[in-house]
Design a protein around this motif. Structure first.
Motif: not given
Length: 340
Positions: A103-105, A109-112, A118-121, A135-136
């Motif tokens: 994932h980004g951020g 910041r950010g989380d899977r 974006g990681a779930p999509a 997705a880590p």
């Protein structure tokens, strides 16, 4: 004298060079695309379509002195990953190709499990196309925590993914924004890939979505840019600092240029790349095109796609992004099969 990317340093704007309203506007734009939201975590397994997800699998045991770790858990809160499993079973005797999405951020910041990043999509799209998606999460705000955790997660995947019907010899890396930077860094730096303890040939391809490839001036290729200065102040400097050596070794573009100069490095070790930019991408399309041109110089197979109607954040949700990713992965697998 022309200033090279290797020794370029951003200086603060002189008084009067930029007004406060322009600075605030740029800061708000970055926060709108790279910042967070307060919405709940991604959908529960029952709500997913054409796939299921196993959540919160630990990939690294931490020391109890780490932040957010208790003696009872002994795991850092970010040292977990989710696995998205296709609805359709793999062919008898076969295993799923595996895509690890980072994932980004902005590294801060950010989380899977946060839809905003974006990681779930992306992971659900991979699973719907019959790829096993991993997705880590990773520790934030300090280099080299981010890349160290991605390396550790990849090692866990290689050693454990067969338990989930994934093929450790058909791996793909994917990342968005800061995640695109991390997967490109991992694939371009031989020392870091060696640290994963995974054979090069197991990495079949890399997908970078709106990634960052040079930490020095990704948004404008000039000696002075307000946008570069703001990006540096908000994201690069707090995480990586300003030491020239650190900024170079943490930039995928620098490693690719080193490869060009080093005749002893086998360029075949780098896998094919798929590089995306959004139509409204904060200016990162400049960095994306530089990255693509450098890969071409190395003889690396690379495909570049720009999804015109999307922004830096929404490109993860675009059906075009998902279909092009699936096409790229399928093509890499077919090419690998022909060479066997």
């Amino acid at each position: 004298m022309e200033t090279s990317a290797e020794n370029y340093r951003l200086e603060a704007p002189a008084e009067g060079e930029i007004d406060a309203s322009e600075l605030h506007e740029i800061e708000q734009e970055f926060e709108g695309e790279l910042g967070g939201d307060s919405r709940p975590q991604s959908a529960s397994p029952r709500a997913l379509k054409n796939c299921s997800v196993l959540r919160d699998i630990p990939y690294k045991q931490s020391t109890v002195t780490d932040k957010d770790v208790t003696p009872e858990t002994a795991f850092h809160s970010k040292h977990h990953l989710d696995i998205y499993i296709p609805e359709k079973e793999p062919t008898e005797g076969a295993l799923y190709p595996v895509v690890v999405h980072v994932h980004g951020g902005g590294w801060v910041r950010g989380d899977r499990q946060r839809a905003f990043y974006g990681a779930p999509a992306m992971s659900q799209a991979f699973a719907r196309n019959n790829f096993l998606a991993v997705a880590p999460s990773y520790r934030l705000k300090k280099h080299p925590w981010c890349i160290e955790d991605v390396i550790t997660a990849m090692n866990w995947v290689f050693n454990n993914i067969t338990q989930y019907k994934g093929d450790p010899n058909r791996l793909f890396l994917c990342g968005h924004s800061a995640g695109g930077h991390l997967v490109s860094l991992l694939a371009s730096d031989p020392a870091r890939w060696t640290a994963t303890k995974i054979p090069w040939e197991a990495l079949q391809g890399v997908i970078s979505v709106s990634g960052i490839y040079s930490l020095r001036k990704p948004l404008c290729d000039c000696d002075w840019s307000v946008r570069n200065w703001v990006f540096n102040s908000m994201y690069v400097k707090p995480v990586f600092g300003q030491d020239d050596t650190v900024l170079n070794e943490a930039s995928p573009l620098w490693h690719a240029r080193q490869r060009e100069q080093d005749n002893t490095v086998d360029q075949r070790e780098m896998p094919p790349f798929l590089v995306f930019n959004a139509g409204m991408d904060l200016g990162l399309d400049l960095d994306g095109k530089r990255w693509v041109e450098q890969l071409k110089k190395l003889g690396i197979s690379v495909r570049y796609e720009k999804i015109g109607w999307t922004s830096h954040r929404t490109i993860n949700q675009a059906p075009e992004t998902h279909s092009i990713c699936a096409e790229f992965i399928t093509g890499c697998l077919q090419k690998e099969k022909k060479t066997q």
